[in-house]
Design a protein around this motif. Sequence first.
Motif, short mmCIF file in Angstrom:
data_model
loop_
_atom_site.label_atom_id
_atom_site.label_comp_id
_atom_site.label_asym_id
_atom_site.label_seq_id
_atom_site.Cartn_x
_atom_site.Cartn_y
_atom_site.Cartn_z
N MET A 1 10.30 -18.96 -15.82
CA MET A 1 9.04 -18.44 -15.33
C MET A 1 8.51 -19.37 -14.25
SD MET A 1 8.10 -15.72 -17.37
CE MET A 1 6.35 -15.55 -17.32
N GLN A 2 7.95 -18.76 -13.22
CA GLN A 2 7.34 -19.53 -12.12
C GLN A 2 5.89 -19.11 -11.94
OE1 GLN A 2 9.34 -19.63 -8.35
NE2 GLN A 2 11.36 -19.47 -9.29
N ARG A 3 5.05 -20.10 -11.72
CA ARG A 3 3.65 -19.82 -11.39
C ARG A 3 3.62 -19.52 -9.89
NH1 ARG A 3 -1.32 -22.57 -14.05
NH2 ARG A 3 -3.02 -21.91 -12.69
N ILE A 4 3.23 -18.29 -9.54
CA ILE A 4 3.34 -17.87 -8.15
C ILE A 4 2.01 -17.76 -7.43
CG2 ILE A 4 5.51 -16.65 -8.49
CD1 ILE A 4 3.70 -14.05 -8.45
N TYR A 5 0.89 -17.70 -8.17
CA TYR A 5 -0.39 -17.49 -7.51
C TYR A 5 -1.52 -17.89 -8.44
CZ TYR A 5 -3.99 -15.05 -4.78
OH TYR A 5 -5.08 -14.74 -4.02
N GLU A 6 -2.58 -18.47 -7.86
CA GLU A 6 -3.79 -18.80 -8.62
C GLU A 6 -4.93 -17.90 -8.14
OE1 GLU A 6 -4.80 -22.93 -8.54
OE2 GLU A 6 -2.97 -23.52 -9.58
N PRO A 7 -5.25 -16.85 -8.91
CA PRO A 7 -6.34 -15.98 -8.52
C PRO A 7 -7.68 -16.70 -8.61
CG PRO A 7 -5.35 -15.24 -10.59
CD PRO A 7 -4.59 -16.42 -10.12
N SER B 1 2.76 -1.99 -11.18
CA SER B 1 3.08 -0.71 -10.54
C SER B 1 4.32 -0.82 -9.65
CB SER B 1 1.89 -0.21 -9.72
OG SER B 1 1.72 -0.97 -8.54
N GLU B 2 4.67 -2.03 -9.24
CA GLU B 2 5.86 -2.27 -8.42
C GLU B 2 7.06 -2.73 -9.26
OE1 GLU B 2 6.26 -1.65 -5.17
OE2 GLU B 2 4.24 -0.83 -5.11
N GLY B 3 6.91 -2.70 -10.58
CA GLY B 3 8.02 -3.04 -11.46
C GLY B 3 8.18 -4.52 -11.74
N VAL B 4 7.15 -5.32 -11.43
CA VAL B 4 7.20 -6.76 -11.68
C VAL B 4 6.42 -7.06 -12.95
CG1 VAL B 4 6.59 -9.04 -10.81
CG2 VAL B 4 7.37 -7.26 -9.22
N CYS B 5 7.08 -7.66 -13.92
CA CYS B 5 6.43 -8.04 -15.17
C CYS B 5 5.80 -9.42 -14.97
CB CYS B 5 7.45 -8.07 -16.29
SG CYS B 5 6.72 -8.44 -17.89
N ALA B 6 4.48 -9.46 -14.96
CA ALA B 6 3.76 -10.71 -14.72
C ALA B 6 2.91 -11.06 -15.94
CB ALA B 6 2.88 -10.58 -13.49
N TYR B 7 2.63 -12.33 -16.08
CA TYR B 7 1.81 -12.85 -17.17
C TYR B 7 0.68 -13.66 -16.56
CZ TYR B 7 0.40 -15.85 -21.04
OH TYR B 7 -0.33 -16.53 -21.97
N LEU B 8 -0.50 -13.53 -17.14
CA LEU B 8 -1.65 -14.29 -16.66
C LEU B 8 -1.89 -15.48 -17.58
CD1 LEU B 8 -4.02 -14.68 -14.75
CD2 LEU B 8 -5.34 -13.12 -16.20
N VAL C 1 5.71 -15.17 -13.20
CA VAL C 1 6.72 -14.11 -13.29
C VAL C 1 8.07 -14.76 -13.56
CG1 VAL C 1 5.49 -12.55 -11.73
CG2 VAL C 1 7.18 -14.10 -10.80
N GLU C 2 9.03 -13.93 -13.92
CA GLU C 2 10.39 -14.42 -14.13
C GLU C 2 10.95 -14.94 -12.80
OE1 GLU C 2 12.03 -14.75 -16.94
OE2 GLU C 2 10.43 -13.85 -18.12
N ASN C 3 11.83 -15.91 -12.88
CA ASN C 3 12.39 -16.55 -11.68
C ASN C 3 13.00 -15.55 -10.70
OD1 ASN C 3 11.66 -19.04 -12.70
ND2 ASN C 3 13.66 -19.43 -13.60
#
Length: 86
Positions: A1-7, A22-29, A51-53
Amino acid sequence: MQRIYEPENLLEAELLLGMLASEGVCAYLAGRDLVGGVGELPPLGLLGLTVENDQADYARRLIAEYNAALPLPGDEPDSFPGTLVC
């Protein structure tokens, strides 16, 4: 898992989670449960989308495109130029 963005806040995080899903990316907050501790915790860096690597590059590109989006001509009110009408 990679942290990709800080909202910036929980609302932005939820919008991005929905867009990514909606784009098929499984993300975790990460940090969702820490938002209630604002005032006791530092205000920045609590939230992070992970998200997954193998989906990290695609998710980063989707978020960059989302952040660069502009309103369509005619979709903004005269009194608030540059603002999307939802």
